[in-house]
Design a protein around this motif. Sequence first.
Motif, PDB file in Angstrom:
ATOM      1  N   TYR A 161      25.302 -54.541  87.806  1.00  0.00           N
ATOM      2  CA  TYR A 161      23.845 -54.471  87.894  1.00  0.00           C
ATOM      3  C   TYR A 161      23.361 -53.105  88.395  1.00  0.00           C
ATOM      4  O   TYR A 161      24.082 -52.410  89.110  1.00  0.00           O
ATOM      5  CB  TYR A 161      23.310 -55.521  88.880  1.00  0.00           C
ATOM      6  CG  TYR A 161      23.988 -56.856  88.825  1.00  0.00           C
ATOM      7  CD1 TYR A 161      23.625 -57.810  87.884  1.00  0.00           C
ATOM      8  CD2 TYR A 161      24.990 -57.187  89.746  1.00  0.00           C
ATOM      9  CE1 TYR A 161      24.250 -59.057  87.852  1.00  0.00           C
ATOM     10  CE2 TYR A 161      25.611 -58.428  89.721  1.00  0.00           C
ATOM     11  CZ  TYR A 161      25.238 -59.357  88.774  1.00  0.00           C
ATOM     12  OH  TYR A 161      25.855 -60.582  88.739  1.00  0.00           O
ATOM     13  N   PRO A 162      22.100 -52.764  88.077  1.00  0.00           N
ATOM     14  CA  PRO A 162      21.479 -51.618  88.752  1.00  0.00           C
ATOM     15  C   PRO A 162      21.172 -52.005  90.200  1.00  0.00           C
ATOM     16  O   PRO A 162      20.635 -53.088  90.449  1.00  0.00           O
ATOM     17  CB  PRO A 162      20.182 -51.393  87.962  1.00  0.00           C
ATOM     18  CG  PRO A 162      20.352 -52.142  86.672  1.00  0.00           C
ATOM     19  CD  PRO A 162      21.232 -53.301  87.005  1.00  0.00           C
ATOM     20  N   ILE A 163      21.529 -51.149  91.133  1.00  0.00           N
ATOM     21  CA  ILE A 163      21.210 -51.372  92.539  1.00  0.00           C
ATOM     22  C   ILE A 163      20.076 -50.431  92.915  1.00  0.00           C
ATOM     23  O   ILE A 163      20.200 -49.210  92.774  1.00  0.00           O
ATOM     24  CB  ILE A 163      22.420 -51.099  93.449  1.00  0.00           C
ATOM     25  CG1 ILE A 163      23.595 -52.005  93.082  1.00  0.00           C
ATOM     26  CG2 ILE A 163      22.039 -51.300  94.916  1.00  0.00           C
ATOM     27  CD1 ILE A 163      24.880 -51.673  93.827  1.00  0.00           C
ATOM     28  N   ILE A 164      18.970 -50.987  93.375  1.00  0.00           N
ATOM     29  CA  ILE A 164      17.814 -50.176  93.731  1.00  0.00           C
ATOM     30  C   ILE A 164      17.382 -50.533  95.158  1.00  0.00           C
ATOM     31  O   ILE A 164      17.947 -51.435  95.781  1.00  0.00           O
ATOM     32  CB  ILE A 164      16.651 -50.361  92.728  1.00  0.00           C
ATOM     33  CG1 ILE A 164      16.274 -51.860  92.579  1.00  0.00           C
ATOM     34  CG2 ILE A 164      17.063 -49.842  91.348  1.00  0.00           C
ATOM     35  CD1 ILE A 164      15.269 -52.373  93.548  1.00  0.00           C
ATOM     36  N   PHE A 165      16.365 -49.838  95.658  1.00  0.00           N
ATOM     37  CA  PHE A 165      15.815 -50.143  96.983  1.00  0.00           C
ATOM     38  C   PHE A 165      14.349 -50.511  96.802  1.00  0.00           C
ATOM     39  O   PHE A 165      13.576 -49.753  96.220  1.00  0.00           O
ATOM     40  CB  PHE A 165      15.967 -48.949  97.919  1.00  0.00           C
ATOM     41  CG  PHE A 165      17.396 -48.641  98.245  1.00  0.00           C
ATOM     42  CD1 PHE A 165      18.024 -49.234  99.331  1.00  0.00           C
ATOM     43  CD2 PHE A 165      18.130 -47.761  97.458  1.00  0.00           C
ATOM     44  CE1 PHE A 165      19.346 -48.966  99.625  1.00  0.00           C
ATOM     45  CE2 PHE A 165      19.456 -47.491  97.735  1.00  0.00           C
ATOM     46  CZ  PHE A 165      20.070 -48.095  98.829  1.00  0.00           C
TER      47      PHE A 165
ATOM     48  N   THR B  22       8.859 -49.934  87.309  1.00  0.00           N
ATOM     49  CA  THR B  22       8.418 -49.078  88.411  1.00  0.00           C
ATOM     50  C   THR B  22       8.420 -49.845  89.733  1.00  0.00           C
ATOM     51  O   THR B  22       8.713 -51.032  89.783  1.00  0.00           O
ATOM     52  CB  THR B  22       6.996 -48.539  88.145  1.00  0.00           C
ATOM     53  OG1 THR B  22       6.087 -49.654  88.070  1.00  0.00           O
ATOM     54  CG2 THR B  22       6.940 -47.761  86.846  1.00  0.00           C
ATOM     55  N   GLY B  23       8.071 -49.121  90.798  1.00  0.00           N
ATOM     56  CA  GLY B  23       7.888 -49.759  92.091  1.00  0.00           C
ATOM     57  C   GLY B  23       9.149 -49.896  92.912  1.00  0.00           C
ATOM     58  O   GLY B  23       9.259 -50.814  93.723  1.00  0.00           O
ATOM     59  N   PHE B  24      10.118 -49.017  92.717  1.00  0.00           N
ATOM     60  CA  PHE B  24      11.324 -49.085  93.537  1.00  0.00           C
ATOM     61  C   PHE B  24      11.784 -47.676  93.895  1.00  0.00           C
ATOM     62  O   PHE B  24      11.272 -46.673  93.380  1.00  0.00           O
ATOM     63  CB  PHE B  24      12.438 -49.861  92.828  1.00  0.00           C
ATOM     64  CG  PHE B  24      12.933 -49.231  91.556  1.00  0.00           C
ATOM     65  CD1 PHE B  24      14.014 -48.363  91.564  1.00  0.00           C
ATOM     66  CD2 PHE B  24      12.327 -49.521  90.332  1.00  0.00           C
ATOM     67  CE1 PHE B  24      14.485 -47.797  90.396  1.00  0.00           C
ATOM     68  CE2 PHE B  24      12.792 -48.954  89.155  1.00  0.00           C
ATOM     69  CZ  PHE B  24      13.878 -48.090  89.188  1.00  0.00           C
ATOM     70  N   TYR B  25      12.752 -47.608  94.794  1.00  0.00           N
ATOM     71  CA  TYR B  25      13.251 -46.330  95.300  1.00  0.00           C
ATOM     72  C   TYR B  25      14.725 -46.144  94.969  1.00  0.00           C
ATOM     73  O   TYR B  25      15.466 -47.112  94.775  1.00  0.00           O
ATOM     74  CB  TYR B  25      13.071 -46.251  96.819  1.00  0.00           C
ATOM     75  CG  TYR B  25      11.635 -46.244  97.257  1.00  0.00           C
ATOM     76  CD1 TYR B  25      10.941 -45.052  97.463  1.00  0.00           C
ATOM     77  CD2 TYR B  25      10.958 -47.448  97.478  1.00  0.00           C
ATOM     78  CE1 TYR B  25       9.614 -45.054  97.869  1.00  0.00           C
ATOM     79  CE2 TYR B  25       9.624 -47.463  97.876  1.00  0.00           C
ATOM     80  CZ  TYR B  25       8.969 -46.263  98.069  1.00  0.00           C
ATOM     81  OH  TYR B  25       7.658 -46.274  98.461  1.00  0.00           O
TER      82      TYR B  25
END
Length: 254
Positions: free
Chosen positions: A53-57, A190-193
């Motif tokens: 999976y993509p891991i985002i913040f 959008t909306g993640f780091y």
Amino acid sequence: MTTQALIYDELHALDRERHRDWSIKAGDDCSFAREVNSVPLLAAEFAKAAENYPIIFAGTKESVLPCVVLGLQKNQNLFVSEEGKWEADYLPAFIRRYPFVFSESPENSQFILCIDENFPGCNQEGKGERLFDSDGNQTGYLEGVVKFLKDYQLSHQATTHFCKQLIELDLLEEVRATYTGPNAQPGVLTGFYAVKREKIKELADDKLLQMVKSDALELIYYHILSLGNFKSLAKRLPPNEAAAEAESGTESES
């Protein structure tokens, strides 16, 4: 993106009297997570999760939480099949702990073991694993559940510390992922780091050494590597929602 994707419908504190004759037949049906497009991830899971999976913040610049992206649209989980099976090599702990969860009591800061009574596997016919024995004591199964949740909570604390490091060192930037969506039209998430490589290179030597010794740098590179999974995620979109050749990438918000 939603940072806390709730999968619990009817939470109740586990009670010796109320749940004395209850059993849990868990199985491998993950239909309860069908409309969850992201779930929180523990730092200890980064290595395995990065393969799938993509891991985002997610969150704000002042408070973030690592998550795995499961879908590219609201209420979409691309890893749950029509039969409710999870189609990935690794199942996040957030999903594995269901139908149980710790709830924190605001009065005394204690954790209370709760169960989602709407979980289809809950029964009073003795199917699966009993929660309490005939004397009202916890069974070995329930003791295992409690241990798993305690370990989860400890790992969550370590994850929170890791996220604080990222914020204090100003390593996070708001980014967006682009992909080919329905009718070959480009889509944007959008909306993640995410951590930017350039910011790591700008760290002072002592700060960089600190990241190495705490294993934070290793976690960061698992995170950066995982962002390439947006492309494979886009390929999971149903035929009527994705182009034949999916393209994805991440870029900084302007």
